[in-house]
Motif scaffolding. Structure first.
Motif, PDB file in Angstrom:
ATOM      1  N   ARG A 134     -12.210   7.642   3.220  1.00 53.41           N
ATOM      2  CA  ARG A 134     -11.140   7.249   4.151  1.00 53.41           C
ATOM      3  C   ARG A 134     -11.695   7.006   5.547  1.00 53.41           C
ATOM      4  NH1 ARG A 134      -8.154   5.985   0.012  1.00 53.41           N
ATOM      5  NH2 ARG A 134      -6.771   7.585  -0.844  1.00 53.41           N
TER       6      ARG A 134
ATOM      7  N   ILE B 148      -7.162   2.776   5.127  1.00 48.51           N
ATOM      8  CA  ILE B 148      -6.915   2.258   3.775  1.00 48.51           C
ATOM      9  C   ILE B 148      -6.896   0.727   3.867  1.00 48.51           C
ATOM     10  CG2 ILE B 148      -5.659   4.283   2.908  1.00 48.51           C
ATOM     11  CD1 ILE B 148      -3.037   2.845   3.541  1.00 48.51           C
TER      12      ILE B 148
ATOM     13  N   GLN C 158       0.750   9.003   0.181  1.00 47.54           N
ATOM     14  CA  GLN C 158      -0.227  10.079  -0.022  1.00 47.54           C
ATOM     15  C   GLN C 158      -0.797  10.536   1.330  1.00 47.54           C
ATOM     16  OE1 GLN C 158      -4.143   9.334  -2.128  1.00 47.54           O
ATOM     17  NE2 GLN C 158      -3.292  10.872  -3.510  1.00 47.54           N
TER      18      GLN C 158
ATOM     19  N   SER D 146      -7.305   0.237  -1.834  1.00 41.15           N
ATOM     20  CA  SER D 146      -8.221   1.378  -1.866  1.00 41.15           C
ATOM     21  C   SER D 146      -7.786   2.346  -2.958  1.00 41.15           C
ATOM     22  CB  SER D 146      -8.194   2.121  -0.533  1.00 41.15           C
ATOM     23  OG  SER D 146      -8.359   1.235   0.541  1.00 41.15           O
ATOM     24  N   PRO D 147      -8.736   3.108  -3.508  1.00 36.99           N
ATOM     25  CA  PRO D 147      -8.359   4.054  -4.560  1.00 36.99           C
ATOM     26  C   PRO D 147      -7.484   5.196  -4.031  1.00 36.99           C
ATOM     27  CG  PRO D 147     -10.677   4.307  -3.960  1.00 36.99           C
ATOM     28  CD  PRO D 147     -10.178   3.100  -3.230  1.00 36.99           C
ATOM     29  N   MET D 148      -6.571   5.665  -4.885  1.00 36.50           N
ATOM     30  CA  MET D 148      -5.818   6.886  -4.575  1.00 36.50           C
ATOM     31  C   MET D 148      -6.786   8.070  -4.660  1.00 36.50           C
ATOM     32  SD  MET D 148      -2.517   6.402  -4.010  1.00 36.50           S
ATOM     33  CE  MET D 148      -1.564   7.845  -4.536  1.00 36.50           C
ATOM     34  N   ASP D 149      -6.429   9.147  -3.985  1.00 34.80           N
ATOM     35  CA  ASP D 149      -7.162  10.419  -4.076  1.00 34.80           C
ATOM     36  C   ASP D 149      -8.617  10.338  -3.623  1.00 34.80           C
ATOM     37  OD1 ASP D 149      -4.806  11.492  -5.321  1.00 34.80           O
ATOM     38  OD2 ASP D 149      -5.475  10.586  -7.206  1.00 34.80           O
TER      39      ASP D 149
ATOM     40  N   LYS E  71       0.831  -1.220   0.000  1.00 37.42           N
ATOM     41  CA  LYS E  71       0.000   0.000   0.000  1.00 37.42           C
ATOM     42  C   LYS E  71       0.863   1.266   0.000  1.00 37.42           C
ATOM     43  CE  LYS E  71      -2.665  -1.980   3.428  1.00 37.42           C
ATOM     44  NZ  LYS E  71      -3.644  -2.083   4.506  1.00 37.42           N
ATOM     45  N   GLN E  72       2.035   1.176  -0.643  1.00 42.93           N
ATOM     46  CA  GLN E  72       3.030   2.257  -0.568  1.00 42.93           C
ATOM     47  C   GLN E  72       2.478   3.616  -1.018  1.00 42.93           C
ATOM     48  OE1 GLN E  72       6.792   1.189  -2.221  1.00 42.93           O
ATOM     49  NE2 GLN E  72       7.574   3.276  -2.278  1.00 42.93           N
ATOM     50  N   SER E  73       1.840   3.652  -2.196  1.00 45.81           N
ATOM     51  CA  SER E  73       1.342   4.938  -2.712  1.00 45.81           C
ATOM     52  C   SER E  73       0.299   5.532  -1.781  1.00 45.81           C
ATOM     53  CB  SER E  73       0.729   4.753  -4.101  1.00 45.81           C
ATOM     54  OG  SER E  73       1.689   4.183  -4.954  1.00 45.81           O
ATOM     55  N   LEU E  74      -0.555   4.655  -1.243  1.00 43.14           N
ATOM     56  CA  LEU E  74      -1.608   5.139  -0.342  1.00 43.14           C
ATOM     57  C   LEU E  74      -1.016   5.670   0.958  1.00 43.14           C
ATOM     58  CD1 LEU E  74      -4.168   2.247  -0.885  1.00 43.14           C
ATOM     59  CD2 LEU E  74      -4.622   4.674  -1.316  1.00 43.14           C
TER      60      LEU E  74
END
Lengths: 102, 432
Positions: B412, B380, B239, B403-406, B233-236
């Motif tokens: 959330r 997330i 972010q 989970s979706p980004m943004d 889940k790095q990007s999440l």
């Protein structure tokens, strides 16, 4: 042992063996149980959720399958259920729905 | 007297005196059982998510089977949600569970004892208190650490520099060190290489420590020295950290100097592979891992340090009639998580019930979902449905993902709420 006691003993025997055999023949683990038991980790054992995740125990089978298919097909918004529902075929969804509707 | 009315029956029952209903029932039960084989005995070692779930579901699938659960401790502190203790969102009591309901609700014989040996030929388990015979054995021993894989880090060192990767006193030690640290201090966390227990766990821990620091010591920093070049889940997570804890968290990946090879416990310094030194005010070193000690004692591991199993039944590939579930097993594409262990416990219980009952088990289905908290109202998740093929356990194509980004704050927050709901459900699914 007199005749009354003998009769009673027989009745208890029958009752006892019936009870016992009902537990011995508890039934096989079915594919529906296998699929549905995965849901319990979030929705609670048998779908009886103790927390904030919706309980699914006892809901009508048609409602459960339609909801799962709508999650899967993106017709119903969700946080995580769409990602789960995509893991199951129509037939598997029906088995899951039947399990919780029982 | 061929017919008995209900009233007669009640009168009769009352007049029988010493010939009690219970006495009759017991003698009649033994009369019909004597014609059948004695109930099979399944022994389960390890009362974590895998073992506890397996015991409960085996009773549900095959109530005639006699089940013994051997667990050293009377209480189980869950790793899931132990990060929330570090963040100050939960207390230890709320993540502590016992075995009383498993015993009373499912007739499971709970033995609190340490296992010292397993004999897969004689089919016995030896505990401090004696020897126990089994027909089938399930081993769910969790993980152990590869001490000294990071030079200088061993069990003694962990008493001052916590790993906190088994929840309990280690969780409290790390919490106390965070609370004692001065504002402006540096916390270093060093997550291990793969595979290890709970892939998103170190990064949720970073989030929860950051939550505590933001509110109590806002000038402090967290440095992640990671053995890996990417994580779950790095990007999440990133972010979320940018949004909630801007400037507080720095991640150093393995190929950029993140691989820790040595610790100096006296000076609280970590040394990476190229000799750079990093001084921390608080250090959380999570060592590389292997299957729990019992798996090694019982000869259930291979050269990887983990346990090879038939991924349909979780029967060991090394010892017949011994099953290994949870973190210690090599379960194909499934991660090492409490959720995965719970799922595997059910599949293993089904395999044993079918085998003892003389029928074919249905095709297995497995699920994993991991919720992580970035902040109290910021959750997330990652999820997947799994099946078994000739290549072992694989993800069902098209299922799962993160989970979706943004996503917006409502989304959330909903996942944070569902994360807490998941914890309530899985702990009750396993322990009550």
């Amino acid at each position: 042992m007199n005749s009354t006691q003998r009769l009673f003993h027989t009745m208890v025997m029958v009752l006892g063996c019936t009870l016992l055999s009902s537990s011995v023949n508890a039934g096989k683990v079915t594919r529906g149980m296998m699929l549905a038991n995965s849901c319990a980790a979030c929705h609670g054992t048998d779908g009886k959720s103790p927390g904030s995740i919706p309980a699914i125990y006892g809901k009508p089978a048609a409602y459960l399958s339609e909801t799962l298919m709508d999650f899967r097909d993106g017709k119903r918004p969700s946080t995580v259920m769409g990602r789960h529902a995509k893991g199951y075929s129509d037939e598997e969804i029906k088995l899951i729905a039947d399990f919780f509707a029982k | 007297m061929n017919k008995l009315t209900r009233r007669d029956f009640i009168k009769l029952s009352g007049s029988l005196g010493a010939y009690s209903v219970w006495g009759g029932l017991v003698s009649s039960l033994s009369a019909c059982t004597s014609k059948e084989k004695p109930a099979a005995h399944v022994v389960i070692i390890g009362g974590g998510f895998g073992g506890a779930t397996c015991a409960k579901y085996l009773h549900r699938f095959a109530p005639n089977v006699s089940i013994t659960l051997i667990e050293r401790d009377k209480q189980f502190v869950t790793c899931p949600f132990s990060n929330m203790v570090l963040g100050g969102l939960r207390d230890m009591a709320s993540i502590t569970h016992d075995y009383k309901k498993l015993a009373s609700n499912y007739a499971i014989n709970i033995v609190h004892d340490a296992v010292v040996a397993i004999d897969p030929v004689a089919k016995t388990v030896t505990t401090g208190g004696g020897s126990i015979q089994y027909d089938r054995l399930v081993v769910s021993p969790g993980i152990d650490f590869m001490w000294d894989a990071v030079e200088g880090y061993n069990e003694v060192a962990s008493k001052t520099v916590p790993h906190a990767w088994k929840a309990g006193s280690q969780t409290l030690l790390l919490r106390q060190q965070l609370m004692a640290m001065n504002d402006g201090g540096t916390v270093i966390i060093a997550p291990p290489k793969n595979p290890f227990r709970c892939p998103p766990g170190p990064y949720e821990r970073v989030s929860m420590m950051a939550h505590y620091l933001k509110h109590h010591k806002p000038k402090s920093k967290i440095l992640i020295l990671d053995a890996k070049d990417k994580f779950s889940k790095q990007s999440l997570f990133m972010q979320g950290w940018d949004a909630v804890y801007p400037g507080m968290i720095e991640w150093v990946k393995g190929s950029s100097g993140g691989i820790v090879s040595r610790i100096d416990v006296k000076t609280n310094e970590l040394v990476n592979e190229v000799g750079d030194r990093f001084k921390g005010d608080v250090i959380n070193l999570i060592p590389p891992q292997k299957a729990g000690a019992l798996a090694h004692i019982a000869g259930l591991t291979d050269q990887t340090g983990w346990c090879p199993v038939n991924q349909r039944t979780f029967e060991s590939k090394i010892h017949k009639d011994v099953h290994v579930i949870g973190d210690a097993s090599m379960a194909g594409k499934m991660p090492k998580s409490g959720f995965a262990a719970n799922s595997q416990g059910k599949v293993c219980a089904a395999a044993i019930a079918a085998s003892l009952g003389g029928y074919d088990m249905p095709d297995p289905s497995y699920v994993n979902t991991c919720y992580s908290l970035v902040a109290p109202d910021y959750g997330i998740s990652v999820a997947a449905v799994y099946k078994v093929t000739d290549k072992g356990i694989v993800k069902v194509e098209g299922s799962g993902g993160v989970s979706p980004m943004d996503a917006d704050a409502t989304f959330r927050k909903q996942e944070a709420v569902y994360g807490a709901g998941w914890y309530a459900s899985i702990t009750s699914d396993a322990f009550s």
